[in-house]
Scaffold this active site. Structure first.
Site, PDB file in Angstrom:
ATOM      1  N   CYS A  83       0.727  -1.444   0.033  1.00 37.44           N
ATOM      2  CA  CYS A  83       0.061  -0.098   0.073  1.00 37.44           C
ATOM      3  C   CYS A  83       0.944   1.108   0.031  1.00 37.44           C
ATOM      4  O   CYS A  83       1.513   1.785  -1.036  1.00 37.44           O
ATOM      5  CB  CYS A  83      -0.888  -0.038   1.191  1.00 37.44           C
ATOM      6  SG  CYS A  83      -2.536   0.917   0.924  1.00 37.44           S
ATOM      7  N   ARG A 139      -7.809   2.723   1.480  1.00 35.79           N
ATOM      8  CA  ARG A 139      -7.377   3.648   0.720  1.00 35.79           C
ATOM      9  C   ARG A 139      -6.240   3.271   0.071  1.00 35.79           C
ATOM     10  O   ARG A 139      -4.976   3.973  -0.153  1.00 35.79           O
ATOM     11  CB  ARG A 139      -7.009   4.917   1.901  1.00 35.79           C
ATOM     12  CG  ARG A 139      -8.055   5.394   2.571  1.00 35.79           C
ATOM     13  CD  ARG A 139      -7.761   6.827   3.477  1.00 35.79           C
ATOM     14  NE  ARG A 139      -6.685   6.187   4.408  1.00 35.79           N
ATOM     15  CZ  ARG A 139      -5.526   6.697   4.431  1.00 35.79           C
ATOM     16  NH1 ARG A 139      -4.889   7.615   3.697  1.00 35.79           N
ATOM     17  NH2 ARG A 139      -4.530   6.322   5.414  1.00 35.79           N
ATOM     18  N   HIS A 175      -3.405  -5.352   2.081  1.00 39.29           N
ATOM     19  CA  HIS A 175      -2.837  -5.586   3.364  1.00 39.29           C
ATOM     20  C   HIS A 175      -3.043  -6.895   3.858  1.00 39.29           C
ATOM     21  O   HIS A 175      -3.827  -7.078   4.611  1.00 39.29           O
ATOM     22  CB  HIS A 175      -3.486  -4.509   4.149  1.00 39.29           C
ATOM     23  CG  HIS A 175      -3.257  -3.037   3.991  1.00 39.29           C
ATOM     24  ND1 HIS A 175      -2.172  -2.551   5.009  1.00 39.29           N
ATOM     25  CD2 HIS A 175      -3.691  -2.122   3.229  1.00 39.29           C
ATOM     26  CE1 HIS A 175      -2.367  -1.223   4.266  1.00 39.29           C
ATOM     27  NE2 HIS A 175      -3.111  -1.043   3.581  1.00 39.29           N
ATOM     28  N   GLU A 177      -1.387  -8.173   6.144  1.00 37.80           N
ATOM     29  CA  GLU A 177      -1.170  -8.184   7.745  1.00 37.80           C
ATOM     30  C   GLU A 177      -2.393  -8.020   8.658  1.00 37.80           C
ATOM     31  O   GLU A 177      -2.327  -8.236   9.596  1.00 37.80           O
ATOM     32  CB  GLU A 177       0.026  -7.018   7.935  1.00 37.80           C
ATOM     33  CG  GLU A 177      -0.373  -5.670   8.044  1.00 37.80           C
ATOM     34  CD  GLU A 177      -0.855  -5.164   6.674  1.00 37.80           C
ATOM     35  OE1 GLU A 177      -0.645  -5.747   5.556  1.00 37.80           O
ATOM     36  OE2 GLU A 177      -1.000  -3.716   6.748  1.00 37.80           O
TER      37      GLU A 177
HETATM   38  N1  GLN Z   1      -3.491   6.386   1.058  1.00 39.76           N
HETATM   39  C1  GLN Z   1      -2.262   6.149   1.726  1.00 39.76           C
HETATM   40  C2  GLN Z   1      -1.350   6.842   0.936  1.00 39.76           C
HETATM   41  O1  GLN Z   1      -1.408   7.529  -0.077  1.00 39.76           O
HETATM   42  C3  GLN Z   1      -2.188   4.632   1.729  1.00 39.76           C
HETATM   43  C4  GLN Z   1      -2.961   3.918   2.615  1.00 39.76           C
HETATM   44  C5  GLN Z   1      -2.430   2.549   2.993  1.00 39.76           C
HETATM   45  O2  GLN Z   1      -1.063   2.445   3.119  1.00 39.76           O
HETATM   46  N2  GLN Z   1      -3.259   1.832   3.720  1.00 39.76           N
HETATM   47  O3  GLN Z   1      -0.188   6.803   1.396  1.00 39.76           O
END
Ligand code: GLN
Length: 197
Positions: A83, A139, A175, A177
């Site tokens: 992410c 996100r 994710h 984890e």
């Molecule tokens: N939206 C976050 C970013 O732009 C990433 C989100 C996440 O790691 N769960 O860094």
């Protein structure tokens, strides 16, 4: 134990404890938090966790680890960006400057919307597991473009790339984890073992 590997988790912000906990469940893996150069040097491989990429990037600068980390990755240390970690590794971020800029991908931040749009889907990622595994998106970014001469696409979800590998660099939008599934951690540990051989 000579066959033990040490995997670090970049520990400034984000899902650090969760990744350390997952790594501790794998055989022959020692898990360490990484905040300093000394800790980075101890690690055979490193996880860049999810969190907020802009915050983690600022802290990499403040702790003086941006350049040493980039050098270690360019030198072949296995790294897995989940992410926000994926965003840190990308050479291009849509509409924003890049951070470590080591992997030949273009990512779009927050491509899946806000925290409220978080979701989990069971998906087969053949390289990682022959059975469907739960992929959780929070996100999350997706990979808008990848240089397919260099980058292997591991998973597409509804037309967007959400997992990819470029040699010793692994990235996932999801994710693992936050789920009980350890296949992606095991896959990364295997990458670290093969690079140590
Ligand atoms: N939206 C976050 C970013 O732009 C990433 C989100 C996440 O790691 N769960 O860094």
């Amino acid at each position: 134990m000579s066959n033990q590997i040490t995997i670090g988790v970049l520990s400034y912000q984000g899902s650090v404890e969760e990744h350390l906990h997952c790594l501790e469940q794998l055989p022959n893996v020692r898990a360490i938090p990484v905040k300093t150069l000394a800790a980075l040097e101890e690690a055979d491989g490193l996880i860049l966790p999810g969190g907020e990429s802009t915050t983690i990037s600022k802290l990499l600068d403040i702790f003086g680890l941006m350049e040493p980390l980039r050098k270690r990755i360019e030198g072949g240390m296995p790294v897995w960006g989940t992410c926000a970690g994926m965003i840190l590794l990308a050479k291009e971020i849509v509409g924003e400057p890049a951070h470590l800029a080591v992997m030949d991908i273009t990512v779009r931040r927050n491509a899946y919307g806000t925290q409220l749009d978080s979701f989990t889907e069971l998906v087969t990622v053949p390289e990682i597991c022959t059975q469907p595994i739960p992929l959780t998106f929070i996100r999350a970014p997706w990979i808008e473009k990848a240089d397919e001469k260099k980058v292997q696409i591991l998973c597409r979800l509804h037309g967007h790339i959400v997992a990819a590998r470029q040699g010793h660099m692994l990235v996932t939008s999801y994710h693992p984890e936050v789920t009980d599934d350890r296949h992606t951690h095991q896959y990364f540990a295997n990458m670290v073992v093969s690079s140590a051989e």
